[in-house]
Design an enzyme around this catalytic site. Structure first.
Site, PDB file in Angstrom:
ATOM      1  CB  ALA A 133      -0.901   0.013   1.231  1.00  0.00           C
ATOM      2  CB  CYS A 134       2.316   3.765  -1.462  1.00  0.00           C
ATOM      3  SG  CYS A 134       2.059   4.277  -3.141  1.00  0.00           S
ATOM      4  CG  ASP A 135      -1.055   9.387  -0.653  1.00  0.00           C
ATOM      5  OD1 ASP A 135      -2.026   9.378   0.120  1.00  0.00           O
ATOM      6  OD2 ASP A 135      -0.924  10.212  -1.561  1.00  0.00           O
TER       7      ASP A 135
END
Lengths: 101, 150
Positions: free
Chosen positions: A14-16
């Site tokens: 997950a990342c922004d």
């Protein structure tokens, strides 16, 4: 939360925005786990799918990941390539053993 | 071959200079805008993202990109390669190559996968940092292996 390496079927990176480092890390994990029965996908941190077993994200996003995916094993990383936490995850998925996060 | 629509030749700039990180990111935003990948507003989102979490990924490489909210400023999947031969101080890390990213979909995934492989190979990483010819950059970033995107 802890999970056994053998029980991991889906890893989410997950990342922004889901367009940068998470994409690179997901491709790396996919390559290193190619022989395992494991799905690796990348998503924005606020849309982690419900069937994720393990969530890998930058440590700066770990709190958001815990809110977004309560009850999941969250593995925060500091560097996206060659992080010891990622190497431990790969070893546990391949050889068994507990993953804490 | 590296997808020519995602990494355009004129998005490879090998002799840039910047006094600091934010100036380097502004150049990256201009290059992405020049190739039609983003609106100029995207640069502000790249700066915002960098201030919250660094996009430094090791081996003298950073991959600046915007935030989730800034996807509306992205017109298509694209990456650029912007080299700063004199280096840029990136929160204490010396950055020589920026690979700015604009993405709405998964068009850039194969190239980023190739970049990940380069970062794990010190010789390839050095070749990228020292690249003087756009053809060398394109050759280095040829996607390795076949990927399933999910």
């Amino acid at each position: 939360m802890s999970i056994q390496g053998n029980d991991v079927k889906k890893i989410i990176v997950a990342c922004d925005a889901g367009m940068g480092s998470s994409v690179m890390l997901a491709s790396q994990l996919r390559r290193q786990l190619a022989k395992q029965d494991v799905t690796v996908a990348h998503t924005p941190v606020n849309s982690i799918p419900a069937d994720a077993d393990v969530v890998v994200c930058h440590q700066g996003l770990a709190d958001r990941a815990r809110k977004s995916a309560p009850g999941k094993t969250i593995i925060p990383v500091q560097v996206f390539i060659g992080d010891p936490a990622v190497n431990r995850l790969i070893a546990a998925v391949k050889g068994g053993g507990a993953i804490d996060g | 071959m590296a997808d020519p629509a995602v990494l355009r030749r004129h998005a490879i700039r090998l002799h840039e200079t910047a006094p600091d990180r934010d100036s380097a990111i502004r150049i990256c935003g201009e290059v992405l805008a020049d190739v039609g990948a983003v609106s100029p507003a995207y640069t502000a989102a790249m700066l915002e993202r960098e201030r919250s979490i660094s996009t430094y990924v090791g081996e003298g490489v950073a991959i600046p990109h915007g935030t989730l909210a800034s996807k509306e400023d992205v017109h298509g999947d694209a990456i650029a390669v912007v080299r700063f031969p004199d280096g840029v101080d990136w929160d204490g890390q010396p950055v020589r190559v920026c690979v700015p990213i604009a993405a709405r979909g998964d068009g850039h995934v194969a190239l980023l996968s190739a970049l990940a492989a380069i970062l794990l190979d010190p010789e390839a990483a050095r070749a990228l940092r020292d690249a003087e010819d756009p053809d060398d950059v394109i050759r280095l970033l040829e996607p390795v292996g076949k990927e399933t995107t999910t």
